[in-house]
Motif scaffolding. Structure first.
Motif, PDB file in Angstrom:
ATOM      1  N   PRO A 280       9.891  -6.981   9.980  1.00 43.22           N
ATOM      2  CA  PRO A 280       8.945  -7.822  10.656  1.00 43.22           C
ATOM      3  C   PRO A 280       7.466  -7.287   9.920  1.00 43.22           C
ATOM      4  O   PRO A 280       7.523  -6.162   9.396  1.00 43.22           O
ATOM      5  N   SER A 281       6.001  -8.475  10.173  1.00 39.20           N
ATOM      6  CA  SER A 281       5.048  -8.020  10.249  1.00 39.20           C
ATOM      7  C   SER A 281       4.222  -7.432  11.128  1.00 39.20           C
ATOM      8  O   SER A 281       4.652  -8.263  12.414  1.00 39.20           O
ATOM      9  N   TYR A 282       3.588  -6.824  11.552  1.00 37.56           N
ATOM     10  CA  TYR A 282       3.333  -6.334  12.698  1.00 37.56           C
ATOM     11  C   TYR A 282       1.394  -6.025  12.123  1.00 37.56           C
ATOM     12  O   TYR A 282       1.482  -4.870  11.225  1.00 37.56           O
ATOM     13  N   GLY A 283       0.199  -5.502  12.871  1.00 35.68           N
ATOM     14  CA  GLY A 283      -1.286  -5.382  12.916  1.00 35.68           C
ATOM     15  C   GLY A 283      -1.201  -5.996  11.837  1.00 35.68           C
ATOM     16  O   GLY A 283      -0.994  -6.820  11.198  1.00 35.68           O
ATOM     17  N   VAL A 284      -1.974  -4.915  10.921  1.00 39.87           N
ATOM     18  CA  VAL A 284      -2.990  -5.795   9.917  1.00 39.87           C
ATOM     19  C   VAL A 284      -2.664  -4.992   8.768  1.00 39.87           C
ATOM     20  O   VAL A 284      -2.816  -4.388   7.546  1.00 39.87           O
ATOM     21  N   GLY A 285      -0.463  -6.037   8.348  1.00 38.54           N
ATOM     22  CA  GLY A 285      -0.578  -4.926   7.504  1.00 38.54           C
ATOM     23  C   GLY A 285       0.141  -3.020   7.571  1.00 38.54           C
ATOM     24  O   GLY A 285       0.734  -2.708   6.755  1.00 38.54           O
ATOM     25  N   ASP A 286       0.893  -3.263   8.584  1.00 36.62           N
ATOM     26  CA  ASP A 286       1.021  -1.967   9.178  1.00 36.62           C
ATOM     27  C   ASP A 286       2.445  -2.134   9.108  1.00 36.62           C
ATOM     28  O   ASP A 286       3.878  -3.208   9.206  1.00 36.62           O
ATOM     29  N   LEU A 287       3.365  -0.819   8.957  1.00 29.43           N
ATOM     30  CA  LEU A 287       4.762  -0.883   9.557  1.00 29.43           C
ATOM     31  C   LEU A 287       5.213  -0.815  10.944  1.00 29.43           C
ATOM     32  O   LEU A 287       3.732  -0.687  11.715  1.00 29.43           O
ATOM     33  N   PRO A 288       6.005  -1.678  11.346  1.00 33.87           N
ATOM     34  CA  PRO A 288       6.081  -2.059  13.110  1.00 33.87           C
ATOM     35  C   PRO A 288       6.605  -0.591  13.575  1.00 33.87           C
ATOM     36  O   PRO A 288       7.124  -0.125  12.714  1.00 33.87           O
ATOM     37  N   GLY A 289       5.652  -0.585  14.805  1.00 42.79           N
ATOM     38  CA  GLY A 289       6.174   1.126  15.432  1.00 42.79           C
ATOM     39  C   GLY A 289       5.070   0.898  16.202  1.00 42.79           C
ATOM     40  O   GLY A 289       4.678  -0.087  17.378  1.00 42.79           O
ATOM     41  N   LEU A 290       6.052   2.007  17.604  1.00 43.49           N
ATOM     42  CA  LEU A 290       4.781   2.250  18.498  1.00 43.49           C
ATOM     43  C   LEU A 290       3.523   1.539  18.391  1.00 43.49           C
ATOM     44  O   LEU A 290       2.855   1.428  19.358  1.00 43.49           O
TER      45      LEU A 290
ATOM     46  N   TYR B  34      -1.582 -15.607  10.779  1.00 44.42           N
ATOM     47  CA  TYR B  34      -1.541 -15.031   9.701  1.00 44.42           C
ATOM     48  C   TYR B  34      -1.673 -15.378   8.417  1.00 44.42           C
ATOM     49  O   TYR B  34      -1.395 -13.856   7.411  1.00 44.42           O
ATOM     50  N   ALA B  35      -2.546 -16.084   7.791  1.00 47.57           N
ATOM     51  CA  ALA B  35      -2.448 -15.885   6.570  1.00 47.57           C
ATOM     52  C   ALA B  35      -3.074 -15.362   6.194  1.00 47.57           C
ATOM     53  O   ALA B  35      -3.294 -15.472   4.453  1.00 47.57           O
ATOM     54  N   SER B  36      -4.713 -14.417   6.678  1.00 55.82           N
ATOM     55  CA  SER B  36      -5.323 -14.009   5.772  1.00 55.82           C
ATOM     56  C   SER B  36      -5.065 -11.630   5.626  1.00 55.82           C
ATOM     57  O   SER B  36      -4.870 -11.246   4.669  1.00 55.82           O
ATOM     58  N   ARG B  37      -3.012 -11.564   6.058  1.00 59.39           N
ATOM     59  CA  ARG B  37      -2.721 -10.806   6.013  1.00 59.39           C
ATOM     60  C   ARG B  37      -1.184 -11.068   6.211  1.00 59.39           C
ATOM     61  O   ARG B  37      -0.182 -10.448   6.599  1.00 59.39           O
ATOM     62  N   PHE B  38      -0.578 -11.962   5.604  1.00 60.41           N
ATOM     63  CA  PHE B  38       0.796 -13.324   5.695  1.00 60.41           C
ATOM     64  C   PHE B  38       1.881 -11.687   5.132  1.00 60.41           C
ATOM     65  O   PHE B  38       1.798 -11.626   4.078  1.00 60.41           O
TER      66      PHE B  38
ATOM     67  N   SER C 259       1.858  -9.140   5.273  1.00 64.85           N
ATOM     68  CA  SER C 259       1.932  -7.530   4.130  1.00 64.85           C
ATOM     69  C   SER C 259       1.918  -5.998   4.773  1.00 64.85           C
ATOM     70  O   SER C 259       2.598  -5.270   4.215  1.00 64.85           O
ATOM     71  N   SER C 260       3.199  -6.935   5.862  1.00 61.99           N
ATOM     72  CA  SER C 260       3.953  -5.283   6.540  1.00 61.99           C
ATOM     73  C   SER C 260       4.905  -5.120   4.972  1.00 61.99           C
ATOM     74  O   SER C 260       5.162  -3.365   4.724  1.00 61.99           O
ATOM     75  N   LEU C 261       5.713  -5.922   4.609  1.00 63.95           N
ATOM     76  CA  LEU C 261       7.353  -5.473   3.187  1.00 63.95           C
ATOM     77  C   LEU C 261       6.176  -4.682   2.274  1.00 63.95           C
ATOM     78  O   LEU C 261       7.087  -4.130   2.039  1.00 63.95           O
ATOM     79  N   ILE C 262       4.398  -4.460   1.595  1.00 67.43           N
ATOM     80  CA  ILE C 262       4.071  -4.222   0.531  1.00 67.43           C
ATOM     81  C   ILE C 262       4.460  -2.603   1.577  1.00 67.43           C
ATOM     82  O   ILE C 262       5.028  -1.430   0.650  1.00 67.43           O
ATOM     83  N   GLN C 263       4.189  -2.215   3.201  1.00 63.22           N
ATOM     84  CA  GLN C 263       4.162  -0.707   3.455  1.00 63.22           C
ATOM     85  C   GLN C 263       5.524   0.076   3.369  1.00 63.22           C
ATOM     86  O   GLN C 263       6.147   1.051   3.065  1.00 63.22           O
ATOM     87  N   LEU C 264       6.746  -0.868   3.629  1.00 60.96           N
ATOM     88  CA  LEU C 264       8.036  -0.845   2.971  1.00 60.96           C
ATOM     89  C   LEU C 264       8.796  -0.814   1.554  1.00 60.96           C
ATOM     90  O   LEU C 264       9.241   0.753   1.336  1.00 60.96           O
TER      91      LEU C 264
ATOM     92  N   PHE D 215      -1.399 -19.554   2.112  1.00 63.85           N
ATOM     93  CA  PHE D 215      -1.838 -18.503   3.134  1.00 63.85           C
ATOM     94  C   PHE D 215      -3.286 -18.300   1.945  1.00 63.85           C
ATOM     95  O   PHE D 215      -3.045 -18.411   0.561  1.00 63.85           O
ATOM     96  N   GLU D 216      -3.852 -17.070   2.856  1.00 61.56           N
ATOM     97  CA  GLU D 216      -5.179 -17.111   1.615  1.00 61.56           C
ATOM     98  C   GLU D 216      -4.874 -15.515   1.728  1.00 61.56           C
ATOM     99  O   GLU D 216      -5.163 -15.067  -0.345  1.00 61.56           O
ATOM    100  N   HIS D 217      -4.392 -14.543   1.616  1.00 60.13           N
ATOM    101  CA  HIS D 217      -3.662 -12.631   1.211  1.00 60.13           C
ATOM    102  C   HIS D 217      -2.398 -12.530   2.070  1.00 60.13           C
ATOM    103  O   HIS D 217      -2.108 -12.987   3.203  1.00 60.13           O
ATOM    104  N   SER D 218      -2.183 -12.175   0.898  1.00 58.73           N
ATOM    105  CA  SER D 218      -0.807 -11.130   1.641  1.00 58.73           C
ATOM    106  C   SER D 218      -0.841  -9.860   0.280  1.00 58.73           C
ATOM    107  O   SER D 218      -0.663  -9.763  -1.098  1.00 58.73           O
ATOM    108  N   ASP D 219      -1.064  -9.049   1.527  1.00 59.74           N
ATOM    109  CA  ASP D 219      -1.025  -7.402   0.437  1.00 59.74           C
ATOM    110  C   ASP D 219       0.446  -6.644  -0.108  1.00 59.74           C
ATOM    111  O   ASP D 219       0.714  -5.564  -1.245  1.00 59.74           O
ATOM    112  N   ALA D 220       1.783  -7.508   0.252  1.00 57.30           N
ATOM    113  CA  ALA D 220       2.749  -7.567  -0.736  1.00 57.30           C
ATOM    114  C   ALA D 220       2.543  -8.695  -2.193  1.00 57.30           C
ATOM    115  O   ALA D 220       4.381  -8.368  -2.112  1.00 57.30           O
TER     116      ALA D 220
END
Length: 184
Positions: free
Chosen positions: A56-66, A103-107, A109-114, A136-141
């Motif tokens: 899933p996507s979490y934070g501002v393009g972060d890997l999901p976690g605690l 989350y159009a500005s970071r759609f 984006s967590s996928l890029i971290q993986l 969407f506006e932007h995705s790091d992925a």
């Protein structure tokens, strides 16, 4: 013949449901039942030469976690186990979930971290996906104008999920099969 390993991180259960759909579409002849990354070991993941990994996507393009508010451990807690691991010869397809309206500005984006984690371990990452049909506006992925894996929006486009899954699996399965045959 060995099988495709399906591993996912989840917090609300949406990524788990998509992983189960992938398993259902592939069938038990080709894939093992999906496993939550917080309930598996590195050795279990490494037994597969062909993998489908979801987040899933979490934070501002972060890997999901605690650390980013997940209720249970997730990819963020698993990734440190990969330090120094060489995944050359492993073929990996990625999928990620996101919400393109909220989350159009970071759609997604967590996928890029993986992607970066497994690319950094020399895995052969397959299955890029077109950005067409999303708003969407932007995705790091995105690399080379394509998502680094399948992106699904279960909130605003759930009606497209089944067709996108089928098309993506038709694309990646022929790329995963040679790895399975080689491992058998």
């Amino acid at each position: 013949m060995s099988k495709i390993g399906i591993f996912f991180g989840t917090d609300t259960g949406s990524t788990r449901l998509v992983a189960k759909k992938i398993f259902s579409l592939l069938g038990e002849e080709l894939a093992d039942k999906p496993k939550n990354i917080n309930r598996t070991s590195l050795a279990e993941l490494l037994q597969y030469d062909a993998l489908i990994l979801g987040t899933p996507s979490y934070g501002v393009g972060d890997l999901p976690g605690l650390a980013v508010g997940c209720q249970e451990s997730n990819w963020q807690e698993f990734v440190p186990h990969l330090d120094g691991v060489d995944l050359a010869g492993k073929r990996i397809a990625l999928f990620g979930l996101g919400n393109q309206e909220r989350y159009a500005s970071r759609f997604a984006s967590s996928l890029i971290q993986l992607y970066r984690v497994f690319d950094g371990c020399d895995a052969d990452i397959i299955g890029p996906w077109s950005t067409e049909g999303y708003q969407f506006e932007h995705s790091d992925a995105i690399i080379d104008n394509q998502f680094v894996g399948l992106v699904l929006d279960q909130r605003t486009q759930p009606y497209l999920t089944e067709d996108r899954l089928k098309a993506w699996l038709a694309q990646i399965t022929p790329e995963l099969l040679p790895v399975l045959s080689k491992a058998a």
